[in-house]
Scaffold this active site. Structure first.
Site, PDB file in Angstrom:
ATOM      1  N   GLY A  10      44.887  17.712 -57.589  1.00 51.65           N
ATOM      2  CA  GLY A  10      44.804  18.498 -58.819  1.00 51.65           C
ATOM      3  C   GLY A  10      46.172  18.949 -59.317  1.00 51.65           C
TER       4      GLY A  10
ATOM      5  CG  ASN B  69      39.254  19.092 -63.080  1.00 52.89           C
ATOM      6  OD1 ASN B  69      38.896  18.490 -64.098  1.00 52.89           O
ATOM      7  ND2 ASN B  69      40.036  20.153 -63.124  1.00 52.89           N
TER       8      ASN B  69
ATOM      9  CG  PHE C 294      45.820  23.993 -53.964  1.00 58.12           C
ATOM     10  CD1 PHE C 294      46.461  24.997 -54.674  1.00 58.12           C
ATOM     11  CD2 PHE C 294      46.537  23.301 -53.008  1.00 58.12           C
ATOM     12  CE1 PHE C 294      47.795  25.309 -54.432  1.00 58.12           C
ATOM     13  CE2 PHE C 294      47.877  23.591 -52.762  1.00 58.12           C
ATOM     14  CZ  PHE C 294      48.502  24.598 -53.472  1.00 58.12           C
TER      15      PHE C 294
ATOM     16  CB  SER D 227      42.471  33.750 -59.859  1.00 57.66           C
ATOM     17  OG  SER D 227      42.586  34.031 -61.229  1.00 57.66           O
TER      18      SER D 227
ATOM     19  CE1 TYR E 145      38.110  29.840 -60.478  1.00 55.46           C
ATOM     20  CE2 TYR E 145      39.004  31.512 -61.953  1.00 55.46           C
ATOM     21  CZ  TYR E 145      39.200  30.541 -60.993  1.00 55.46           C
ATOM     22  OH  TYR E 145      40.461  30.269 -60.540  1.00 55.46           O
TER      23      TYR E 145
ATOM     24  CE  LYS F 270      39.743  30.697 -57.280  1.00 59.91           C
ATOM     25  NZ  LYS F 270      40.067  29.597 -56.366  1.00 59.91           N
TER      26      LYS F 270
ATOM     27  CE1 TYR G  39      48.149  30.522 -56.092  1.00 60.95           C
ATOM     28  CE2 TYR G  39      46.938  29.015 -57.512  1.00 60.95           C
ATOM     29  CZ  TYR G  39      47.491  29.324 -56.285  1.00 60.95           C
ATOM     30  OH  TYR G  39      47.384  28.411 -55.264  1.00 60.95           O
TER      31      TYR G  39
ATOM     32  NE  ARG H  49      45.386  36.715 -70.343  1.00 62.11           N
ATOM     33  CZ  ARG H  49      44.954  37.570 -71.271  1.00 62.11           C
ATOM     34  NH1 ARG H  49      45.779  38.476 -71.798  1.00 62.11           N
ATOM     35  NH2 ARG H  49      43.708  37.564 -71.678  1.00 62.11           N
TER      36      ARG H  49
ATOM     37  N   PRO I 219      35.496  36.473 -76.016  1.00 59.54           N
ATOM     38  CG  PRO I 219      33.210  36.102 -76.315  1.00 59.54           C
ATOM     39  CD  PRO I 219      34.555  35.484 -76.554  1.00 59.54           C
TER      40      PRO I 219
HETATM   41  P1  NAD Z   1      42.514  21.455 -60.502  1.00 57.16           P
HETATM   42  O1  NAD Z   1      41.112  21.318 -60.971  1.00 57.16           O
HETATM   43  O2  NAD Z   1      43.570  20.657 -61.192  1.00 57.16           O
HETATM   44  O3  NAD Z   1      42.604  21.149 -58.940  1.00 57.16           O
HETATM   45  C1  NAD Z   1      41.562  21.422 -58.048  1.00 57.16           C
HETATM   46  C2  NAD Z   1      41.323  20.161 -57.235  1.00 57.16           C
HETATM   47  O4  NAD Z   1      40.265  20.414 -56.302  1.00 57.16           O
HETATM   48  C3  NAD Z   1      40.874  18.969 -58.097  1.00 57.16           C
HETATM   49  O5  NAD Z   1      41.661  17.848 -57.772  1.00 57.16           O
HETATM   50  C4  NAD Z   1      39.408  18.762 -57.722  1.00 57.16           C
HETATM   51  O6  NAD Z   1      39.045  17.389 -57.804  1.00 57.16           O
HETATM   52  C5  NAD Z   1      39.394  19.301 -56.293  1.00 57.16           C
HETATM   53  N1  NAD Z   1      38.083  19.798 -55.828  1.00 57.16           N
HETATM   54  C6  NAD Z   1      37.242  20.656 -56.459  1.00 57.16           C
HETATM   55  N2  NAD Z   1      36.185  20.896 -55.691  1.00 57.16           N
HETATM   56  C7  NAD Z   1      36.349  20.184 -54.540  1.00 57.16           C
HETATM   57  C8  NAD Z   1      35.587  20.021 -53.363  1.00 57.16           C
HETATM   58  N3  NAD Z   1      34.409  20.632 -53.205  1.00 57.16           N
HETATM   59  N4  NAD Z   1      36.063  19.231 -52.392  1.00 57.16           N
HETATM   60  C9  NAD Z   1      37.250  18.577 -52.539  1.00 57.16           C
HETATM   61  N5  NAD Z   1      38.008  18.688 -53.627  1.00 57.16           N
HETATM   62  C10 NAD Z   1      37.558  19.489 -54.624  1.00 57.16           C
HETATM   63  O7  NAD Z   1      42.878  23.009 -60.548  1.00 57.16           O
HETATM   64  P2  NAD Z   1      44.261  23.733 -60.321  1.00 57.16           P
HETATM   65  O8  NAD Z   1      44.679  24.337 -61.603  1.00 57.16           O
HETATM   66  O9  NAD Z   1      45.196  22.854 -59.591  1.00 57.16           O
HETATM   67  O10 NAD Z   1      43.800  24.936 -59.382  1.00 57.16           O
HETATM   68  C11 NAD Z   1      43.918  24.891 -57.974  1.00 57.16           C
HETATM   69  C12 NAD Z   1      43.349  26.167 -57.404  1.00 57.16           C
HETATM   70  O11 NAD Z   1      44.055  27.282 -57.950  1.00 57.16           O
HETATM   71  C13 NAD Z   1      41.881  26.387 -57.719  1.00 57.16           C
HETATM   72  O12 NAD Z   1      41.259  26.943 -56.576  1.00 57.16           O
HETATM   73  C14 NAD Z   1      41.925  27.384 -58.850  1.00 57.16           C
HETATM   74  O13 NAD Z   1      40.759  28.184 -58.888  1.00 57.16           O
HETATM   75  C15 NAD Z   1      43.151  28.208 -58.483  1.00 57.16           C
HETATM   76  N6  NAD Z   1      43.752  28.875 -59.638  1.00 57.16           N
HETATM   77  C16 NAD Z   1      44.160  28.122 -60.703  1.00 57.16           C
HETATM   78  C17 NAD Z   1      44.706  28.753 -61.813  1.00 57.16           C
HETATM   79  C18 NAD Z   1      45.157  27.963 -63.014  1.00 57.16           C
HETATM   80  O14 NAD Z   1      45.337  28.547 -64.087  1.00 57.16           O
HETATM   81  N7  NAD Z   1      45.335  26.654 -62.931  1.00 57.16           N
HETATM   82  C19 NAD Z   1      44.838  30.157 -61.822  1.00 57.16           C
HETATM   83  C20 NAD Z   1      44.430  30.883 -60.710  1.00 57.16           C
HETATM   84  C21 NAD Z   1      43.869  30.223 -59.613  1.00 57.16           C
HETATM   85  N1  UDP Z   2      44.387  31.852 -76.089  1.00 55.66           N
HETATM   86  C1  UDP Z   2      44.343  31.555 -77.448  1.00 55.66           C
HETATM   87  N2  UDP Z   2      43.886  30.315 -77.827  1.00 55.66           N
HETATM   88  C2  UDP Z   2      43.487  29.364 -76.917  1.00 55.66           C
HETATM   89  C3  UDP Z   2      43.547  29.682 -75.549  1.00 55.66           C
HETATM   90  C4  UDP Z   2      43.989  30.948 -75.162  1.00 55.66           C
HETATM   91  O1  UDP Z   2      44.693  32.374 -78.280  1.00 55.66           O
HETATM   92  O2  UDP Z   2      43.084  28.265 -77.331  1.00 55.66           O
HETATM   93  C5  UDP Z   2      44.888  33.174 -75.669  1.00 55.66           C
HETATM   94  C6  UDP Z   2      43.908  33.998 -74.843  1.00 55.66           C
HETATM   95  O3  UDP Z   2      43.108  34.789 -75.701  1.00 55.66           O
HETATM   96  C7  UDP Z   2      44.854  34.832 -73.972  1.00 55.66           C
HETATM   97  C8  UDP Z   2      46.053  33.897 -73.755  1.00 55.66           C
HETATM   98  O4  UDP Z   2      45.996  32.932 -74.811  1.00 55.66           O
HETATM   99  O5  UDP Z   2      45.315  35.987 -74.680  1.00 55.66           O
HETATM  100  C9  UDP Z   2      46.020  33.160 -72.415  1.00 55.66           C
HETATM  101  O6  UDP Z   2      44.754  32.526 -72.295  1.00 55.66           O
HETATM  102  P1  UDP Z   2      44.450  31.565 -71.046  1.00 55.66           P
HETATM  103  O7  UDP Z   2      43.047  31.096 -71.182  1.00 55.66           O
HETATM  104  O8  UDP Z   2      45.532  30.540 -70.950  1.00 55.66           O
HETATM  105  O9  UDP Z   2      44.633  32.527 -69.774  1.00 55.66           O
HETATM  106  P2  UDP Z   2      43.728  33.762 -69.286  1.00 55.66           P
HETATM  107  O10 UDP Z   2      43.208  34.475 -70.492  1.00 55.66           O
HETATM  108  O11 UDP Z   2      42.644  33.187 -68.450  1.00 55.66           O
HETATM  109  O12 UDP Z   2      44.671  34.620 -68.523  1.00 55.66           O
END
Ligand code: NAD
Ligand code: UDP
Length: 343
Positions: free
Chosen positions: A11, A36, A81, A125, A149, A153, A177, A231, A293
């Site tokens: 991912g 994904n 992850f 997160s 979601y 976590k 994160y 943010r 929302p």
């Molecule tokens: P992503 O979807 O790109 O990566 C997640 C990976 O996990 C994918 O490759 C998917 O195929 C794999 N996966 C999902 N379920 C699985 C399972 N049951 N078994 C094996 N593989 C599985 O997402 P990301 O942005 O890289 O996020 C990684 C982690 O960080 C996630 O746990 C996500 O919740 C967390 N996180 C992400 C963000 C963000 O904004 N990207 C923010 C906070 C936390």
């Molecule tokens: N946002 C926006 N348009 C979009 C996506 C996000 O205006 O198409 C805004 C959202 O309302 C927030 C900020 O951008 O104020 C970051 O949103 P994101 O979904 O990236 O992160 P999160 O809200 O989950 O922290």
């Protein structure tokens, strides 16, 4: 040198972790069910690092697959992850989210326990803080996620706390994160959402590359400096550096620790749009629409606990986040499935 299992390593964030581990000399095994992602990211990881990793096409909810994996390898640590991350989808299908995220982590921890592998870094997160009553956010703020979601976590954090309480020989790092963005400076790996992006930076990137017509700004009447949401965007390479520091921190002694990973600086939607326009050299269309929302007006970290305990601090600014995101997006207009580059 360590032997590290990276769940979800194909991912967005996991692939950047694989690069860092391989460049650090560690051996890497990835388990990912590709729900994904695709193996194209892992091919790019190997091209960047000129090293090989082992890939297991498997699901962390599958105890048999995990049993074989842990029987075949002696892991020093697991970086977890694997998970589903779409807030909207979690509202529509909470069972899928609890099954995948909570049950997946439970199966993983069971397999780790059975194999006596007790070091784990978990991707939590800032969503666990819900709508914060003030900013910046410290780790001792009350938690209270406001969607399924986020609640997965929180449940996983509780699970890990209970595991540690029962057996304090575990080494557990929970990393909360803030808003990971950007891409590897090589432009070879980056964020490649399956559907229309929900998050701001990938949305803006896709507007810039011509895949989406314009950005909808969700609300301009928040109590922030320009009325749009604020943010804490953090470069994915900085985020991964935080994971490397967390792994080192766990080497000292058994412990369970929670750290925010953010820069400590908040940027508004319009500031991100401006920075991205500078990075890509284009004017990007946007329209103000109603609030989304569940959105907080402002969310940014107090990262001082990570600074003092992990010796970690984010280095890259918003301009650099946008430059690297744009390099990835312009070289790969359609993500991993594309060839050629945008003009
Ligand atoms: P992503 O979807 O790109 O990566 C997640 C990976 O996990 C994918 O490759 C998917 O195929 C794999 N996966 C999902 N379920 C699985 C399972 N049951 N078994 C094996 N593989 C599985 O997402 P990301 O942005 O890289 O996020 C990684 C982690 O960080 C996630 O746990 C996500 O919740 C967390 N996180 C992400 C963000 C963000 O904004 N990207 C923010 C906070 C936390
Ligand atoms: N946002 C926006 N348009 C979009 C996506 C996000 O205006 O198409 C805004 C959202 O309302 C927030 C900020 O951008 O104020 C970051 O949103 P994101 O979904 O990236 O992160 P999160 O809200 O989950 O922290």
């Amino acid at each position: 040198m360590s032997n590290v299992l990276v769940t979800g390593g194909a991912g967005y964030i996991g692939s950047h972790m694989c690069v860092e581990l391989l460049q650090n000399g560690d051996d890497v095994v990835v388990i990912d069910n590709l729900s994904n992602s695709s193996t194209a990211s892992l091919e790019a990881v190997q091209r960047i690092t000129q090293r090989e990793l082992e890939f297991v096409d498997g699901d962390v909810t599958d105890a048999d697959v995990l049993g074989l994996l842990f029987a075949d390898h002696r892991f020093d640590a697991v970086v977890h992850f694997a998970g589903l991350k779409s807030v909207g989808e979690s509202v529509d299908d909470p069972i899928k989210y609890y099954h995948n995220n909570v049950n997946g982590t439970l199966c993983l921890v069971e397999a780790m326990s059975a194999a006596e592998v007790k070091t784990i870094v978990f991707s939590s997160s800032a969503t666990v803080y819900g709508i914060p009553s003030k900013v910046p956010i410290t780790e001792d703020f009350p938690t209270g996620a406001i969607n399924p979601y986020g609640r997965t976590k929180l449940v996983i954090e509780r699970l890990l706390e209970d595991v540690y309480e029962a057996d304090p020989s575990w080494r557990i790092s929970i990393l909360r994160y803030f808003n990971p963005v950007g891409a590897h400076p090589s432009g070879e790996i980056g964020e490649d959402p399956n559907d229309a992006p929900n998050n701001l930076m990938p949305y803006v990137s896709q507007v810039a590359v011509g895949r989406l017509p314009y950005l909808k700004v969700f609300g301009d009447n928040y109590p922030t400096r320009d009325g749009t949401g604020v943010r804490d965007y953090i470069h994915v390479v900085d985020l991964i550096d935080g994971h490397m520091k967390a792994l080192e921190f766990l080497e000292d002694a058994p412990k369970l620790a929670v750290h925010n990973l953010g820069t400590g600086t908040g940027y508004s939607v319009l500031e991100v749009l401006d920075a991205f326009q500078s990075a890509c050299g284009k004017t990007l269309r946007h329209e103000i629409v109603g609030r989304r929302p569940g959105d907080a007006a402002e969310s940014y970290a107090d990262p001082s606990k990570a600074v003092s305990e992990l010796g970690w601090q984010a280095k890259f600014d918003l301009a650099r986040m946008c430059e690297d995101a744009w390099r990835w997006q312009s070289l790969h207009p359609n993500g991993y499935s594309s060839e050629g580059s945008a003009d």
